[in-house]
Design a protein around this motif. Structure first.
Motif, PDB file in Angstrom:
ATOM      1  N   LEU A  55       4.189   1.880  -2.576  1.00 27.71           N
ATOM      2  CA  LEU A  55       5.613   1.571  -2.719  1.00 27.71           C
ATOM      3  C   LEU A  55       6.061   1.668  -4.175  1.00 27.71           C
ATOM      4  O   LEU A  55       7.166   2.119  -4.466  1.00 27.71           O
ATOM      5  CB  LEU A  55       5.918   0.172  -2.176  1.00 27.71           C
ATOM      6  CG  LEU A  55       5.997   0.041  -0.664  1.00 27.71           C
ATOM      7  CD1 LEU A  55       6.068  -1.430  -0.260  1.00 27.71           C
ATOM      8  CD2 LEU A  55       7.188   0.801  -0.113  1.00 27.71           C
ATOM      9  N   SER A  56       5.200   1.262  -5.092  1.00 28.20           N
ATOM     10  CA  SER A  56       5.578   1.304  -6.505  1.00 28.20           C
ATOM     11  C   SER A  56       5.558   2.723  -7.065  1.00 28.20           C
ATOM     12  O   SER A  56       6.280   3.031  -8.006  1.00 28.20           O
ATOM     13  CB  SER A  56       4.667   0.399  -7.332  1.00 28.20           C
ATOM     14  OG  SER A  56       3.346   0.894  -7.366  1.00 28.20           O
ATOM     15  N   GLU A  57       4.748   3.595  -6.477  1.00 28.15           N
ATOM     16  CA  GLU A  57       4.648   4.969  -6.961  1.00 28.15           C
ATOM     17  C   GLU A  57       5.704   5.891  -6.359  1.00 28.15           C
ATOM     18  O   GLU A  57       6.098   6.865  -6.977  1.00 28.15           O
ATOM     19  CB  GLU A  57       3.257   5.534  -6.662  1.00 28.15           C
ATOM     20  CG  GLU A  57       2.162   4.875  -7.459  1.00 28.15           C
ATOM     21  CD  GLU A  57       0.781   5.315  -7.030  1.00 28.15           C
ATOM     22  OE1 GLU A  57       0.655   6.114  -6.077  1.00 28.15           O
ATOM     23  OE2 GLU A  57      -0.192   4.840  -7.640  1.00 28.15           O
ATOM     24  N   ALA A  63      -2.266   3.398   5.080  1.00 25.74           N
ATOM     25  CA  ALA A  63      -2.763   2.279   4.293  1.00 25.74           C
ATOM     26  C   ALA A  63      -3.807   1.469   5.056  1.00 25.74           C
ATOM     27  O   ALA A  63      -3.697   1.265   6.255  1.00 25.74           O
ATOM     28  CB  ALA A  63      -1.605   1.376   3.898  1.00 25.74           C
ATOM     29  N   VAL A 107       8.074   2.168   4.565  1.00 26.67           N
ATOM     30  CA  VAL A 107       6.961   1.780   5.424  1.00 26.67           C
ATOM     31  C   VAL A 107       7.256   2.192   6.859  1.00 26.67           C
ATOM     32  O   VAL A 107       8.396   2.194   7.298  1.00 26.67           O
ATOM     33  CB  VAL A 107       6.651   0.268   5.333  1.00 26.67           C
ATOM     34  CG1 VAL A 107       6.136  -0.098   3.971  1.00 26.67           C
ATOM     35  CG2 VAL A 107       7.853  -0.557   5.708  1.00 26.67           C
ATOM     36  N   SER A 148      -4.940  -1.488   3.325  1.00 25.69           N
ATOM     37  CA  SER A 148      -4.839  -2.810   2.708  1.00 25.69           C
ATOM     38  C   SER A 148      -3.425  -3.023   2.180  1.00 25.69           C
ATOM     39  O   SER A 148      -2.686  -2.060   1.939  1.00 25.69           O
ATOM     40  CB  SER A 148      -5.838  -2.951   1.561  1.00 25.69           C
ATOM     41  OG  SER A 148      -5.436  -2.138   0.468  1.00 25.69           O
ATOM     42  N   LEU A 149      -3.076  -4.290   1.984  1.00 23.79           N
ATOM     43  CA  LEU A 149      -1.763  -4.591   1.416  1.00 23.79           C
ATOM     44  C   LEU A 149      -1.663  -4.107  -0.029  1.00 23.79           C
ATOM     45  O   LEU A 149      -0.590  -3.716  -0.475  1.00 23.79           O
ATOM     46  CB  LEU A 149      -1.479  -6.088   1.508  1.00 23.79           C
ATOM     47  CG  LEU A 149      -1.248  -6.613   2.922  1.00 23.79           C
ATOM     48  CD1 LEU A 149      -1.063  -8.125   2.907  1.00 23.79           C
ATOM     49  CD2 LEU A 149      -0.050  -5.938   3.557  1.00 23.79           C
ATOM     50  N   LEU A 150      -2.781  -4.097  -0.754  1.00 24.87           N
ATOM     51  CA  LEU A 150      -2.789  -3.569  -2.116  1.00 24.87           C
ATOM     52  C   LEU A 150      -2.419  -2.081  -2.108  1.00 24.87           C
ATOM     53  O   LEU A 150      -1.616  -1.629  -2.930  1.00 24.87           O
ATOM     54  CB  LEU A 150      -4.147  -3.776  -2.764  1.00 24.87           C
ATOM     55  CG  LEU A 150      -4.310  -3.202  -4.166  1.00 24.87           C
ATOM     56  CD1 LEU A 150      -3.300  -3.822  -5.138  1.00 24.87           C
ATOM     57  CD2 LEU A 150      -5.724  -3.402  -4.669  1.00 24.87           C
ATOM     58  N   GLN A 151      -2.972  -1.338  -1.178  1.00 25.27           N
ATOM     59  CA  GLN A 151      -2.656   0.089  -1.066  1.00 25.27           C
ATOM     60  C   GLN A 151      -1.176   0.293  -0.742  1.00 25.27           C
ATOM     61  O   GLN A 151      -0.535   1.195  -1.274  1.00 25.27           O
ATOM     62  CB  GLN A 151      -3.543   0.742  -0.011  1.00 25.27           C
ATOM     63  CG  GLN A 151      -3.469   2.249  -0.009  1.00 25.27           C
ATOM     64  CD  GLN A 151      -4.430   2.877   0.984  1.00 25.27           C
ATOM     65  OE1 GLN A 151      -5.013   2.202   1.832  1.00 25.27           O
ATOM     66  NE2 GLN A 151      -4.584   4.178   0.884  1.00 25.27           N
ATOM     67  N   VAL A 152      -0.611  -0.558   0.102  1.00 23.39           N
ATOM     68  CA  VAL A 152       0.817  -0.485   0.425  1.00 23.39           C
ATOM     69  C   VAL A 152       1.640  -0.748  -0.832  1.00 23.39           C
ATOM     70  O   VAL A 152       2.578  -0.015  -1.143  1.00 23.39           O
ATOM     71  CB  VAL A 152       1.197  -1.501   1.528  1.00 23.39           C
ATOM     72  CG1 VAL A 152       2.706  -1.556   1.714  1.00 23.39           C
ATOM     73  CG2 VAL A 152       0.519  -1.143   2.825  1.00 23.39           C
ATOM     74  N   SER A 153       1.278  -1.787  -1.564  1.00 25.16           N
ATOM     75  CA  SER A 153       2.007  -2.153  -2.777  1.00 25.16           C
ATOM     76  C   SER A 153       1.979  -1.024  -3.798  1.00 25.16           C
ATOM     77  O   SER A 153       3.006  -0.691  -4.401  1.00 25.16           O
ATOM     78  CB  SER A 153       1.398  -3.423  -3.368  1.00 25.16           C
ATOM     79  OG  SER A 153       2.050  -3.781  -4.554  1.00 25.16           O
ATOM     80  N   LEU A 154       0.828  -0.422  -3.990  1.00 22.46           N
ATOM     81  CA  LEU A 154       0.710   0.692  -4.942  1.00 22.46           C
ATOM     82  C   LEU A 154       1.538   1.890  -4.496  1.00 22.46           C
ATOM     83  O   LEU A 154       2.226   2.515  -5.308  1.00 22.46           O
ATOM     84  CB  LEU A 154      -0.752   1.090  -5.114  1.00 22.46           C
ATOM     85  CG  LEU A 154      -1.632   0.092  -5.841  1.00 22.46           C
ATOM     86  CD1 LEU A 154      -3.098   0.515  -5.770  1.00 22.46           C
ATOM     87  CD2 LEU A 154      -1.193  -0.067  -7.278  1.00 22.46           C
TER      88      LEU A 154
END
Length: 69
Positions: A19-21, A9, A27, A11-17
């Motif tokens: 984790l949701s997928e 990752a 992590v 970015s934090l957005l990439q981490v969030s996506l």
């Protein structure tokens, strides 16, 4: 042998996506027992999300009673 996805990752957005997928996404940050637990068969994540290259997550500060990453 199970399939394992690896996300480095940036970015934090990439981490969030990620984790949701990933139903069993975990992590990967350093200084933890995840890899040994995987080797022993105690956990089998579907996705490993590496946090190493995310700007702003390298430092941890304690100011008064507050912990900031």
């Amino acid at each position: 042998m199970t399939s394992l996805d690896y996300v480095k990752a940036s970015s934090l957005l990439q981490v969030s996506l990620a984790l949701s997928e990933g139903e069993h996404a975990r992590v990967l940050a350093g200084g933890q027992s995840l890899i040994p637990a995987m080797r022993l068969g105690l956990t089998a994540p579907s996705t490993l999300i590496d946090l190493q290259d995310i700007a702003g997550l390298q430092d941890i500060f304690i100011v008064g009673d507050n912990l900031s990453i």
